[in-house]
Design an enzyme around this catalytic site. Structure first.
Site, PDB file in Angstrom:
ATOM      1  N   LYS A 202       0.857  -1.173  -0.179  1.00  0.00           N
ATOM      2  CA  LYS A 202      -0.008   0.035   0.065  1.00  0.00           C
ATOM      3  C   LYS A 202       0.870   1.608  -0.025  1.00  0.00           C
ATOM      4  O   LYS A 202       0.515   2.295  -0.620  1.00  0.00           O
ATOM      5  CB  LYS A 202      -0.767  -0.107   1.315  1.00  0.00           C
ATOM      6  CG  LYS A 202      -1.397   1.417   1.779  1.00  0.00           C
ATOM      7  CD  LYS A 202      -2.334   1.044   2.937  1.00  0.00           C
ATOM      8  CE  LYS A 202      -2.192   2.356   3.713  1.00  0.00           C
ATOM      9  NZ  LYS A 202      -1.207   3.269   4.302  1.00  0.00           N
ATOM     10  N   ASN A 203       2.063   1.282   0.789  1.00  0.00           N
ATOM     11  CA  ASN A 203       2.693   2.464   0.912  1.00  0.00           C
ATOM     12  C   ASN A 203       3.664   2.757  -0.311  1.00  0.00           C
ATOM     13  O   ASN A 203       4.570   3.571  -0.101  1.00  0.00           O
ATOM     14  CB  ASN A 203       3.490   2.316   2.264  1.00  0.00           C
ATOM     15  CG  ASN A 203       2.335   2.653   3.317  1.00  0.00           C
ATOM     16  OD1 ASN A 203       1.137   2.889   3.063  1.00  0.00           O
ATOM     17  ND2 ASN A 203       2.812   2.441   4.600  1.00  0.00           N
TER      18      ASN A 203
ATOM     19  N   ARG B 172      -2.299  10.370   2.401  1.00  0.00           N
ATOM     20  CA  ARG B 172      -1.128  11.284   2.567  1.00  0.00           C
ATOM     21  C   ARG B 172      -0.659  11.575   1.252  1.00  0.00           C
ATOM     22  O   ARG B 172       0.333  12.310   1.268  1.00  0.00           O
ATOM     23  CB  ARG B 172       0.001  10.341   3.144  1.00  0.00           C
ATOM     24  CG  ARG B 172      -0.276   9.701   4.504  1.00  0.00           C
ATOM     25  CD  ARG B 172      -0.178  10.401   5.722  1.00  0.00           C
ATOM     26  NE  ARG B 172       0.754  11.601   6.095  1.00  0.00           N
ATOM     27  CZ  ARG B 172       0.932  12.496   6.643  1.00  0.00           C
ATOM     28  NH1 ARG B 172      -0.383  13.002   7.260  1.00  0.00           N
ATOM     29  NH2 ARG B 172       1.722  13.135   6.977  1.00  0.00           N
TER      30      ARG B 172
ATOM     31  N   ASP C   1      -4.113   7.768   8.675  1.00  0.00           N
ATOM     32  CA  ASP C   1      -4.523   7.274  10.141  1.00  0.00           C
ATOM     33  C   ASP C   1      -4.289   8.153  11.204  1.00  0.00           C
ATOM     34  O   ASP C   1      -3.407   9.082  11.156  1.00  0.00           O
ATOM     35  CB  ASP C   1      -3.744   6.037  10.299  1.00  0.00           C
ATOM     36  CG  ASP C   1      -4.504   5.098   9.347  1.00  0.00           C
ATOM     37  OD1 ASP C   1      -5.501   4.876   9.296  1.00  0.00           O
ATOM     38  OD2 ASP C   1      -3.342   4.454   8.780  1.00  0.00           O
TER      39      ASP C   1
ATOM     40  N   ASP D  10       4.704  -0.055  11.899  1.00  0.00           N
ATOM     41  CA  ASP D  10       3.284  -0.772  11.354  1.00  0.00           C
ATOM     42  C   ASP D  10       3.438  -2.096  11.738  1.00  0.00           C
ATOM     43  O   ASP D  10       2.257  -2.689  11.609  1.00  0.00           O
ATOM     44  CB  ASP D  10       3.067  -0.507  10.054  1.00  0.00           C
ATOM     45  CG  ASP D  10       3.364   0.966   9.492  1.00  0.00           C
ATOM     46  OD1 ASP D  10       2.398   1.672   9.699  1.00  0.00           O
ATOM     47  OD2 ASP D  10       4.400   1.356   8.861  1.00  0.00           O
TER      48      ASP D  10
ATOM     49  N   VAL E 117       8.557   6.168  16.521  1.00  0.00           N
ATOM     50  CA  VAL E 117       8.269   6.685  15.180  1.00  0.00           C
ATOM     51  C   VAL E 117       7.015   7.841  15.326  1.00  0.00           C
ATOM     52  O   VAL E 117       7.178   8.770  14.858  1.00  0.00           O
ATOM     53  CB  VAL E 117       8.150   5.869  14.031  1.00  0.00           C
ATOM     54  CG1 VAL E 117       7.963   6.589  12.795  1.00  0.00           C
ATOM     55  CG2 VAL E 117       9.597   4.919  13.921  1.00  0.00           C
TER      56      VAL E 117
HETATM   57  N1  EPU Z   1       7.067  14.095  10.577  1.00  0.00           N
HETATM   58  C1  EPU Z   1       7.061  15.256  11.005  1.00  0.00           C
HETATM   59  N2  EPU Z   1       7.120  16.231  10.102  1.00  0.00           N
HETATM   60  C2  EPU Z   1       7.085  15.988   8.808  1.00  0.00           C
HETATM   61  C3  EPU Z   1       6.771  14.649   8.232  1.00  0.00           C
HETATM   62  C4  EPU Z   1       7.096  13.699   9.181  1.00  0.00           C
HETATM   63  O1  EPU Z   1       7.340  15.702  12.096  1.00  0.00           O
HETATM   64  O2  EPU Z   1       7.078  16.944   7.704  1.00  0.00           O
HETATM   65  C5  EPU Z   1       7.237  13.131  11.759  1.00  0.00           C
HETATM   66  C6  EPU Z   1       5.915  12.362  11.936  1.00  0.00           C
HETATM   67  O3  EPU Z   1       4.921  13.084  12.483  1.00  0.00           O
HETATM   68  C7  EPU Z   1       6.247  11.092  12.387  1.00  0.00           C
HETATM   69  C8  EPU Z   1       7.799  10.977  11.859  1.00  0.00           C
HETATM   70  O4  EPU Z   1       8.081  12.089  11.335  1.00  0.00           O
HETATM   71  O5  EPU Z   1       6.554  11.374  13.900  1.00  0.00           O
HETATM   72  C9  EPU Z   1       7.903   9.737  10.840  1.00  0.00           C
HETATM   73  O6  EPU Z   1       6.763  10.027   9.617  1.00  0.00           O
HETATM   74  P1  EPU Z   1       6.814   9.697   8.114  1.00  0.00           P
HETATM   75  O7  EPU Z   1       6.915  11.048   7.353  1.00  0.00           O
HETATM   76  O8  EPU Z   1       8.027   8.801   8.090  1.00  0.00           O
HETATM   77  O9  EPU Z   1       5.573   9.123   7.881  1.00  0.00           O
HETATM   78  P2  EPU Z   1       4.839   9.055   6.737  1.00  0.00           P
HETATM   79  O10 EPU Z   1       5.392   9.218   5.532  1.00  0.00           O
HETATM   80  O11 EPU Z   1       3.527   9.932   6.739  1.00  0.00           O
HETATM   81  C10 EPU Z   1       4.745   6.538   6.076  1.00  0.00           C
HETATM   82  C11 EPU Z   1       3.692   5.506   6.073  1.00  0.00           C
HETATM   83  C12 EPU Z   1       2.993   4.983   7.286  1.00  0.00           C
HETATM   84  C13 EPU Z   1       4.472   4.477   8.187  1.00  0.00           C
HETATM   85  C14 EPU Z   1       5.439   5.643   8.308  1.00  0.00           C
HETATM   86  C15 EPU Z   1       6.818   5.186   8.729  1.00  0.00           C
HETATM   87  C16 EPU Z   1       2.614   6.205   3.924  1.00  0.00           C
HETATM   88  C17 EPU Z   1       1.356   6.426   2.995  1.00  0.00           C
HETATM   89  N3  EPU Z   1       2.526   6.012   5.215  1.00  0.00           N
HETATM   90  O12 EPU Z   1       3.942   7.659   6.726  1.00  0.00           O
HETATM   91  O13 EPU Z   1       2.338   3.858   7.199  1.00  0.00           O
HETATM   92  O14 EPU Z   1       4.017   4.049   9.385  1.00  0.00           O
HETATM   93  O15 EPU Z   1       5.972   6.091   6.728  1.00  0.00           O
HETATM   94  O16 EPU Z   1       7.337   4.134   8.380  1.00  0.00           O
HETATM   95  O17 EPU Z   1       3.536   5.672   3.199  1.00  0.00           O
HETATM   96  C18 EPU Z   1       0.248   2.684   7.622  1.00  0.00           C
HETATM   97  O18 EPU Z   1       0.579   2.249   6.720  1.00  0.00           O
HETATM   98  O19 EPU Z   1      -0.396   2.527   8.391  1.00  0.00           O
HETATM   99  C19 EPU Z   1       1.226   3.996   7.936  1.00  0.00           C
HETATM  100  C20 EPU Z   1       0.909   4.854   8.880  1.00  0.00           C
END
Ligand code: EPU
Length: 446
Positions: free
Chosen positions: A31-32, A101, A125, A312, A334
């Site tokens: 999915k991601n 996202r 989420d 996850d 995380v």
């Molecule tokens: N963060 C910030 N500022 C930002 C971006 C991120 O403070 O501008 C922080 C977040 O709040 C968090 C941390 O950095 O504490 C990590 O966030 P990240 O950006 O890595 O997460 P994401 O890209 O929003 C993706 C996956 C998540 C997965 C995370 C970590 C997608 C759509 N989502 O989220 O997946 O947990 O990376 O690997 O790719 C899921 O599939 O259920 C899911 C939540």
């Protein structure tokens, strides 16, 4: 395609535990990764095709956004084709706000194509605040003018340029924003403290296949040399490691044995070694990974960025801990808000205490905050069936496996969260022997 502005039909499952879950599950691409590949396709002069895609709600949502911009998107079984040629707008309708996202990842590619962008606020989420400040400052470093409005993000910038960017935390999404923007920016971008999750590397390889010049250097550094044009590409997605782990745990938590096909061992190294430490036996071939156990012991596990134990995988592991002997500790480093699902597990009989301290590992960046981000789980504890509302995708899966391990039936509401992120989850659980009946349930309104 479903209309994003329509409310999602509430669906519920009645889950009847039947004992050990045994059998095979085949996972598809993750999915991601799939939706990010769809966004990358916007950068090509010719169409792209992504294969081995899961059938999940997130693809429909992303396809709807791309179609609203004038792209042609075809979803045929496991193949998704994106032809960006006729793109007519850089404005994503605000009705797509709060669904996933993807809007923030569209900004860089849309600036390259249209010079001006309006995207709604991102959702996904409810697992913590999930800010987008790293994305915004990276886009600004590459020359975009970004304005936040109450409804969305407005950006301008016809001539983006390379930049030296250091992320405060190795964010998956912000790394993807930089990759998707820097590949067509003028000059060189150096990205430091980047995420190196397998899904990020998969996206970088797809961009390279499209003609991008991307180097992955040691110490989480990417060097990207902007090019003038990219072509469409084709890619067969690698298997979803979150689904793979979750189904392996579904087998273990019920005392059964699940064999997962479609996700290579290399994507599961930390998951496998963690479960082995707890006493699980693995059989691994080039085609599948299977796990079972005679007895499982406690563990101390800290979630982390890759190659650590991924966040996850945390909620299925917490359910497994309730059936292991002894006190186990989970430290979430995380996301600061990833334990809301625990309340319902406690109602089912789980003995779990939550803490705002960093337990079982080094202090993390949530140490100074009042964020509840550690859990101590005592096992083994009998669970009993309950009526539960799914809070998010991963919490939802945890409830299903808790219900499968419980005594008595459970009713799980708002399972559309699961269907947004897992490939035919009801069928997969049924193939493992779990009795699930679909009900038209009340929505939580949450
Ligand atoms: N963060 C910030 N500022 C930002 C971006 C991120 O403070 O501008 C922080 C977040 O709040 C968090 C941390 O950095 O504490 C990590 O966030 P990240 O950006 O890595 O997460 P994401 O890209 O929003 C993706 C996956 C998540 C997965 C995370 C970590 C997608 C759509 N989502 O989220 O997946 O947990 O990376 O690997 O790719 C899921 O599939 O259920 C899911 C939540």
């Amino acid at each position: 395609m479903s209309n994003p502005s329509m409310p999602v039909a509430p669906t519920s499952w009645r889950v009847e535990p039947i004992g050990p879950l045994v059998g095979d599950v085949t996972v598809r691409g993750s999915k991601n990764a799939v939706t990010k590949h769809m966004v990358a396709a916007l950068l090509g002069d010719t169409p792209s095709r992504v294969l081995n895609c899961p059938e999940i709600g997130d693809i429909e949502i992303t396809a709807g956004m791309l179609r609203s911009l004038g792209c042609e998107v075809e979803v045929e079984g496991s193949a998704v084709s994106v032809a960006p040629g006729a793109m007519s707008s850089g404005h994503v309708p605000l009705s797509y706000g709060g669904l996933n996202r993807i809007p923030i990842l569209l900004v860089g590619p849309l600036l390259h194509r249209m010079g001006e962008v309006l995207v709604p606020l991102v959702g996904g989420d409810r697992i913590g605040p999930r800010p987008i400040d790293f994305h915004v400052s990276s886009l600004e470093a590459m020359g975009a003018e970004v304005t936040m409005t109450p409804e969305g993000l407005h950006a301008k910038g016809a001539q983006l340029h390379g930049a030296r960017i250091r992320l405060p935390f190795p964010s998956v999404g912000a790394t993807e924003t930089v990759l998707l923007t820097a590949v067509l920016a003028k000059g060189r971008t150096l990205l430091e403290n980047a995420a190196v999750e397998p899904e990020v590397i998969e996206l970088a390889l797809f961009l390279q296949r499209m003609g991008a010049r991307i180097e992955l250097r040691p110490d989480r550094r990417f060097v990207i040399e902007g090019v003038d044009r990219l072509q469409g590409a084709e890619h067969f997605l690698a298997g979803d490691r979150i689904e793979a782990f979750s189904y392996l745990v579904a087998g273990l938590v019920t005392g059964g044995r699940v064999r997962v096909r479609g996700c290579v061992q290399g994507r599961l190294v930390t998951a496998i070694s963690t479960l082995q430490r707890m006493g699980a036996h693995f059989e691994i071939t080039d085609e599948w990974v299977a796990a079972d156990a005679d007895r499982l012991g406690h563990a101390v596990v800290q979630t982390d960025t890759h190659p650590g134990f991924m966040t996850d995988w945390q909620s299925p592991l917490a359910v497994l801990f309730t059936q292991c002997e002894g006190m186990s500790v989970l430290h979430e480093t995380v996301y600061e808000g990833r334990f809301p699902y625990v309340a319902a597990l406690k109602e089912m009989g789980a003995e779990i205490e939550l803490f705002d301290a960093c337990l079982g590992g080094r202090d993390c960046r949530f140490n100074e905050a009042s964020a509840v981000h550690s859990a101590v789980v005592r096992g083994p504890t009998p669970l009993h069936g309950s009526e539960i509302v799914v809070p998010d995708i991963r919490g939802g899966f945890a409830y299903v496996i808790a219900a499968a391990a419980a005594q008595g039936s459970s009713v799980i509401h708002d399972v559309h969260h699961l269907e947004r992120g897992y490939h035919h989850p009801m069928e997969a659980f049924s193939d493992l022997g779990l009795k699930i009946e679909r009900l038209a349930g009340p929505s939580s309104g949450a």
